[in-house]
Write a protein that holds these residues in place. Structure first.
Motif, PDB file in Angstrom:
ATOM      1  N   THR A   1      49.059  62.435  65.351  1.00  0.00           N
ATOM      2  CA  THR A   1      48.172  61.682  64.476  1.00  0.00           C
ATOM      3  C   THR A   1      47.623  60.436  65.164  1.00  0.00           C
ATOM      4  O   THR A   1      48.609  59.823  65.929  1.00  0.00           O
ATOM      5  N   ASP A   2      46.690  59.708  65.057  1.00  0.00           N
ATOM      6  CA  ASP A   2      46.288  58.524  65.570  1.00  0.00           C
ATOM      7  C   ASP A   2      47.027  57.604  65.025  1.00  0.00           C
ATOM      8  O   ASP A   2      47.357  57.162  63.883  1.00  0.00           O
ATOM      9  N   PRO A   3      47.990  56.407  65.949  1.00  0.00           N
ATOM     10  CA  PRO A   3      49.035  55.649  65.343  1.00  0.00           C
ATOM     11  C   PRO A   3      48.103  54.435  64.688  1.00  0.00           C
ATOM     12  O   PRO A   3      48.900  54.037  63.774  1.00  0.00           O
TER      13      PRO A   3
ATOM     14  N   THR B   1      44.637  64.574  64.878  1.00  0.00           N
ATOM     15  CA  THR B   1      43.721  64.662  66.045  1.00  0.00           C
ATOM     16  C   THR B   1      44.021  66.282  66.687  1.00  0.00           C
ATOM     17  O   THR B   1      42.719  66.610  67.205  1.00  0.00           O
ATOM     18  N   SER B   2      44.907  67.071  66.222  1.00  0.00           N
ATOM     19  CA  SER B   2      45.148  68.382  66.737  1.00  0.00           C
ATOM     20  C   SER B   2      46.355  68.820  66.269  1.00  0.00           C
ATOM     21  O   SER B   2      46.947  68.449  65.276  1.00  0.00           O
ATOM     22  N   VAL B   3      46.420  70.228  66.633  1.00  0.00           N
ATOM     23  CA  VAL B   3      47.617  71.016  66.126  1.00  0.00           C
ATOM     24  C   VAL B   3      48.486  71.442  67.495  1.00  0.00           C
ATOM     25  O   VAL B   3      47.729  72.060  68.322  1.00  0.00           O
ATOM     26  N   VAL B   4      49.642  71.062  67.481  1.00  0.00           N
ATOM     27  CA  VAL B   4      50.462  71.702  68.719  1.00  0.00           C
ATOM     28  C   VAL B   4      51.421  72.495  68.158  1.00  0.00           C
ATOM     29  O   VAL B   4      52.248  72.298  67.148  1.00  0.00           O
ATOM     30  N   ALA B   5      51.470  73.563  69.177  1.00  0.00           N
ATOM     31  CA  ALA B   5      52.720  74.804  68.703  1.00  0.00           C
ATOM     32  C   ALA B   5      53.512  74.686  69.856  1.00  0.00           C
ATOM     33  O   ALA B   5      53.138  74.824  71.153  1.00  0.00           O
ATOM     34  N   LEU B   6      54.828  74.827  69.393  1.00  0.00           N
ATOM     35  CA  LEU B   6      55.802  74.750  70.470  1.00  0.00           C
ATOM     36  C   LEU B   6      56.946  75.832  70.351  1.00  0.00           C
ATOM     37  O   LEU B   6      57.145  76.304  69.410  1.00  0.00           O
ATOM     38  N   ALA B   7      57.129  76.464  71.537  1.00  0.00           N
ATOM     39  CA  ALA B   7      58.194  77.809  71.544  1.00  0.00           C
ATOM     40  C   ALA B   7      58.486  77.880  73.001  1.00  0.00           C
ATOM     41  O   ALA B   7      57.357  77.869  73.870  1.00  0.00           O
TER      42      ALA B   7
ATOM     43  N   PRO C   1      26.950  68.620  64.173  1.00  0.00           N
ATOM     44  CA  PRO C   1      26.430  68.766  65.497  1.00  0.00           C
ATOM     45  C   PRO C   1      27.076  69.193  66.400  1.00  0.00           C
ATOM     46  O   PRO C   1      28.457  69.414  66.315  1.00  0.00           O
ATOM     47  N   PRO C   2      26.813  70.049  67.161  1.00  0.00           N
ATOM     48  CA  PRO C   2      27.441  70.983  68.439  1.00  0.00           C
ATOM     49  C   PRO C   2      28.512  69.983  68.850  1.00  0.00           C
ATOM     50  O   PRO C   2      28.135  68.857  69.240  1.00  0.00           O
ATOM     51  N   ARG C   3      29.614  70.676  69.350  1.00  0.00           N
ATOM     52  CA  ARG C   3      30.818  69.601  70.031  1.00  0.00           C
ATOM     53  C   ARG C   3      31.563  68.586  69.193  1.00  0.00           C
ATOM     54  O   ARG C   3      32.566  68.172  69.585  1.00  0.00           O
ATOM     55  N   GLU C   4      31.134  68.580  67.957  1.00  0.00           N
ATOM     56  CA  GLU C   4      32.071  67.539  67.121  1.00  0.00           C
ATOM     57  C   GLU C   4      33.114  68.251  66.572  1.00  0.00           C
ATOM     58  O   GLU C   4      33.186  69.666  66.127  1.00  0.00           O
ATOM     59  N   GLN C   5      34.405  67.627  66.719  1.00  0.00           N
ATOM     60  CA  GLN C   5      35.584  68.152  66.321  1.00  0.00           C
ATOM     61  C   GLN C   5      35.562  68.602  64.812  1.00  0.00           C
ATOM     62  O   GLN C   5      35.400  67.801  64.113  1.00  0.00           O
ATOM     63  N   ILE C   6      36.107  69.931  64.375  1.00  0.00           N
ATOM     64  CA  ILE C   6      36.199  70.153  62.865  1.00  0.00           C
ATOM     65  C   ILE C   6      37.713  69.487  62.514  1.00  0.00           C
ATOM     66  O   ILE C   6      38.585  69.631  63.121  1.00  0.00           O
ATOM     67  N   PRO C   7      37.479  68.558  61.479  1.00  0.00           N
ATOM     68  CA  PRO C   7      38.617  67.785  61.030  1.00  0.00           C
ATOM     69  C   PRO C   7      39.763  68.687  60.902  1.00  0.00           C
ATOM     70  O   PRO C   7      39.723  69.846  60.128  1.00  0.00           O
ATOM     71  N   VAL C   8      41.151  68.150  61.419  1.00  0.00           N
ATOM     72  CA  VAL C   8      42.392  68.484  61.030  1.00  0.00           C
ATOM     73  C   VAL C   8      43.006  67.612  59.960  1.00  0.00           C
ATOM     74  O   VAL C   8      42.952  66.438  59.979  1.00  0.00           O
ATOM     75  N   VAL C   9      43.516  68.497  58.730  1.00  0.00           N
ATOM     76  CA  VAL C   9      44.143  67.698  57.759  1.00  0.00           C
ATOM     77  C   VAL C   9      45.734  67.906  57.814  1.00  0.00           C
ATOM     78  O   VAL C   9      45.904  69.254  57.845  1.00  0.00           O
TER      79      VAL C   9
ATOM     80  N   ARG D   1      57.246  63.972  58.079  1.00  0.00           N
ATOM     81  CA  ARG D   1      56.661  62.883  59.344  1.00  0.00           C
ATOM     82  C   ARG D   1      58.044  62.766  60.290  1.00  0.00           C
ATOM     83  O   ARG D   1      59.209  62.601  59.936  1.00  0.00           O
ATOM     84  N   ALA D   2      57.749  62.928  61.509  1.00  0.00           N
ATOM     85  CA  ALA D   2      58.653  62.930  62.626  1.00  0.00           C
ATOM     86  C   ALA D   2      58.988  61.510  63.167  1.00  0.00           C
ATOM     87  O   ALA D   2      58.183  60.548  62.785  1.00  0.00           O
ATOM     88  N   GLU D   3      59.831  61.346  64.050  1.00  0.00           N
ATOM     89  CA  GLU D   3      60.135  59.795  64.316  1.00  0.00           C
ATOM     90  C   GLU D   3      59.232  59.492  65.282  1.00  0.00           C
ATOM     91  O   GLU D   3      58.623  57.989  65.116  1.00  0.00           O
ATOM     92  N   GLN D   4      58.410  60.181  65.976  1.00  0.00           N
ATOM     93  CA  GLN D   4      57.632  59.740  67.036  1.00  0.00           C
ATOM     94  C   GLN D   4      56.375  59.963  66.080  1.00  0.00           C
ATOM     95  O   GLN D   4      56.162  60.259  64.870  1.00  0.00           O
ATOM     96  N   PRO D   5      55.036  59.257  66.609  1.00  0.00           N
ATOM     97  CA  PRO D   5      53.752  59.268  65.880  1.00  0.00           C
ATOM     98  C   PRO D   5      53.109  60.803  65.910  1.00  0.00           C
ATOM     99  O   PRO D   5      52.005  61.039  66.137  1.00  0.00           O
ATOM    100  N   THR D   6      53.951  61.527  65.211  1.00  0.00           N
ATOM    101  CA  THR D   6      53.407  63.013  65.003  1.00  0.00           C
ATOM    102  C   THR D   6      53.775  63.497  63.790  1.00  0.00           C
ATOM    103  O   THR D   6      54.954  63.027  63.285  1.00  0.00           O
ATOM    104  N   THR D   7      53.048  64.319  62.941  1.00  0.00           N
ATOM    105  CA  THR D   7      53.496  64.762  61.946  1.00  0.00           C
ATOM    106  C   THR D   7      54.158  66.321  61.763  1.00  0.00           C
ATOM    107  O   THR D   7      53.383  67.164  62.394  1.00  0.00           O
ATOM    108  N   GLU D   8      55.416  66.568  61.689  1.00  0.00           N
ATOM    109  CA  GLU D   8      55.995  67.827  62.067  1.00  0.00           C
ATOM    110  C   GLU D   8      56.013  68.799  60.794  1.00  0.00           C
ATOM    111  O   GLU D   8      56.153  68.308  59.607  1.00  0.00           O
TER     112      GLU D   8
END
Length: 231
Positions: free
Chosen positions: A81-83, A89-95, A208-216, A223-230
């Motif tokens: 998330t934007d601090p 802003t996006s979805v991040v998958a880790l493995a 409009p084309p190229r506009e990001q579809i909102p992430v919710v 909420r993780a310690e860093q500015p990301t939501t886990e």
């Protein structure tokens, strides 16, 4: 071949022979233009929301608005998330020592947005002194990128990543692989399988084309310690 009407009998044989030679041997500009890379086949995903029915009571599916991601053993999902604004802003998958960032964008009804923006990404990578190679992969045309980076201790290094784009009905899914999968593809890996299982929810709102579809951020996210939501 072209349904030409017959002429007098004594002219037909000679003209037919000439016509067959011209049709067979003459090059066509349209054929040369059609020889480019074929569009990616989505028969194995990623999917549009109209193509998959998601059980509402199945906790393995994580709905983040623009995307529905299927969880699995060994997969960790985070939503940066934007601090300042707190907007996702996006979805991040880790493995498996790798990560993939997922973003979905509105696209023209006729598709083709990935072909349009690839040259722009290439130009931007080269502008910052990086190198990029365009190759065929199991996701169609992908970009393999190497850009210079500076570590926190001041040392210079490079960061490798793979960027893929999948055109769907009025949307483009862009996935950026980093870490181990940033330099090499592994179709059997958890992350590449997870990308194929993604369901994109374009919605009916005009965009409009190229506009990001909102992430919710889903309800109940931790909420993780860093500015990301886990999740």
């Amino acid at each position: 071949m072209f349904g030409r009407r017959k002429k007098d009998h004594d002219e037909t044989a000679a003209e037919a022979a000439e016509t067959e030679t011209e049709v067979t041997d003459a090059p066509h500009e349209d054929d040369e233009q059609a020889s480019g890379p074929a569009p990616y086949d989505r028969s194995k995903g990623p999917w549009d929301a109209s193509e998959r029915e998601i059980p509402e009571d199945d906790p393995t599916f994580v709905d983040v608005g623009a995307l529905i991601v299927q969880g699995r053993v060994g997969l960790d999902l985070q939503i940066p998330t934007d601090p300042e604004t707190g907007v996702a802003t996006s979805v991040v998958a880790l493995a498996e020592e790798s990560a993939v960032e997922l973003r979905a964008f509105a696209a023209p009804r006729g598709g083709g947005l990935w072909d349009e923006i690839r040259p722009e990404i290439i130009a931007e990578v080269e502008r910052v002194g990086g190198k990029v190679e365009e190759v065929d992969s199991t996701f169609g045309r992908e970009l393999r990128v190497v850009v210079p980076v500076q570590a926190s201790d001041g040392r210079q290094g490079v960061q490798e990543s793979r960027i893929i784009g999948v055109d769907g009905p009025r949307w483009l899914l862009r996935a950026t692989f980093m870490g181990k999968l940033g330099s090499t593809s592994d179709p059997e890996s958890i992350l590449e399988q997870a990308v194929r299982d993604v369901v994109v929810v374009r919605g009916s709102t005009p965009m409009p084309p190229r506009e990001q579809i909102p992430v919710v951020v889903p309800a109940g996210a931790v909420r993780a310690e860093q500015p990301t939501t886990e999740v």
